[in-house]
Design a protein around this motif. Structure first.
Motif, mmCIF file in Angstrom:
data_model
loop_
_atom_site.group_PDB
_atom_site.id
_atom_site.type_symbol
_atom_site.label_atom_id
_atom_site.label_comp_id
_atom_site.label_asym_id
_atom_site.label_seq_id
_atom_site.Cartn_x
_atom_site.Cartn_y
_atom_site.Cartn_z
ATOM 1 N N LEU A 3 0.822 -1.216 0.000
ATOM 2 C CA LEU A 3 0.000 0.000 0.000
ATOM 3 C C LEU A 3 0.854 1.263 0.000
ATOM 4 C CD1 LEU A 3 -2.922 0.916 -0.038
ATOM 5 C CD2 LEU A 3 -2.905 0.925 2.445
ATOM 6 N N LEU A 43 -9.647 -0.073 -3.525
ATOM 7 C CA LEU A 43 -9.273 -0.704 -2.262
ATOM 8 C C LEU A 43 -10.490 -1.443 -1.718
ATOM 9 C CD1 LEU A 43 -7.150 -1.182 -0.075
ATOM 10 C CD2 LEU A 43 -7.892 0.949 0.997
ATOM 11 N N GLU A 45 -10.799 -3.822 1.022
ATOM 12 C CA GLU A 45 -9.995 -4.318 2.146
ATOM 13 C C GLU A 45 -9.956 -5.832 2.182
ATOM 14 O OE1 GLU A 45 -8.076 -2.707 4.193
ATOM 15 O OE2 GLU A 45 -8.691 -0.663 3.903
ATOM 16 N N PRO A 46 -8.783 -6.409 2.303
ATOM 17 C CA PRO A 46 -7.461 -5.779 2.385
ATOM 18 C C PRO A 46 -6.759 -5.697 1.033
ATOM 19 C CG PRO A 46 -7.227 -8.080 2.946
ATOM 20 C CD PRO A 46 -8.692 -7.858 2.582
ATOM 21 N N ASN A 47 -7.489 -5.926 -0.045
ATOM 22 C CA ASN A 47 -6.861 -6.025 -1.366
ATOM 23 C C ASN A 47 -7.025 -4.769 -2.200
ATOM 24 O OD1 ASN A 47 -6.203 -8.849 -0.986
ATOM 25 N ND2 ASN A 47 -8.384 -9.248 -1.217
ATOM 26 N N LYS A 48 -6.064 -4.580 -3.090
ATOM 27 C CA LYS A 48 -6.139 -3.529 -4.100
ATOM 28 C C LYS A 48 -6.457 -4.232 -5.414
ATOM 29 C CE LYS A 48 -2.173 -2.837 -2.316
ATOM 30 N NZ LYS A 48 -2.513 -3.621 -1.152
ATOM 31 N N CYS A 83 -15.489 3.141 -1.489
ATOM 32 C CA CYS A 83 -14.133 2.589 -1.626
ATOM 33 C C CYS A 83 -13.177 3.647 -2.175
ATOM 34 C CB CYS A 83 -14.139 1.386 -2.559
ATOM 35 S SG CYS A 83 -14.964 -0.058 -1.885
#
Length: 172
Positions: A3, A43, A45-48, A83
């Motif tokens: 991040l 985003l 959470e927890p991924n982009k 988001c």
């Protein structure tokens, strides 16, 4: 991807229409350059998660309607509302300069006064964006313009400025 290698460039505010479009509010100067790259990260959470832009249209100021590929219903689009929109730092246009999110927390050094505090926030107004600088719990507002901003050193997390005589004294 970590991040710390990403910059927050906006937020999905709401859905638009019935075909899965979303309205995005950007916090950068030139969102069109970034949208033309056709990829944004959301985003979740927890991924982009990368999303590919099918089409977009602008709304003043610094907003856009975006239609992502494979998002075809409002039900799916609603899951994205709220988001953050992220972009890897290496995807930033070279002419974009310092993004507002990136310089938050930087030290501010005035040519005449020396250290005058740190950037708490960038205040966006229709006529002029301002640096909100905090020094000894006092707020100093400095217009963002090429006339006042001399240099931004990202390695030192410092912004160098020059201000008209008496501007800083008004706040101290």
């Amino acid at each position: 991807m970590d991040l710390t290698n990403f910059i927050n460039i906006g937020v999905i505010r709401k859905t638009h229409g019935t075909q899965g479009e979303v309205q995005v509010l950007f916090n950068i100067d030139d969102p069109e350059t970034i949208l033309n790259k056709r990829t944004l990260f959301v985003l979740l959470e927890p991924n982009k998660v990368p999303f590919f832009i099918k089409e977009f249209s602008f709304l003043p100021p610094e907003q856009a309607y975006i239609k992502f590929e494979d998002i075809d219903t409002n039900k799916i689009a609603k899951t994205l509302v709220g988001c953050e929109i992220l972009l890897p730092k290496e995807m930033l246009p070279k002419n974009e300069g310092a993004l507002y999110q990136e310089i938050t927390g930087y030290k501010v050094i005035d040519k005449a006064k020396g250290y005058i505090g740190y950037i708490k926030e960038i205040l966006k107004y229709p006529s002029q964006d301002l640096l909100q600088v905090i020094y000894n719990e006092k707020e100093i507002l400095i217009p963002i313009s090429e006339e006042f901003v001399l240099d931004i050193n990202h390695d030192e997390k410092t912004i160098y400025i020059t201000t008209p005589d008496g501007l800083i004294d008004l706040y101290l």
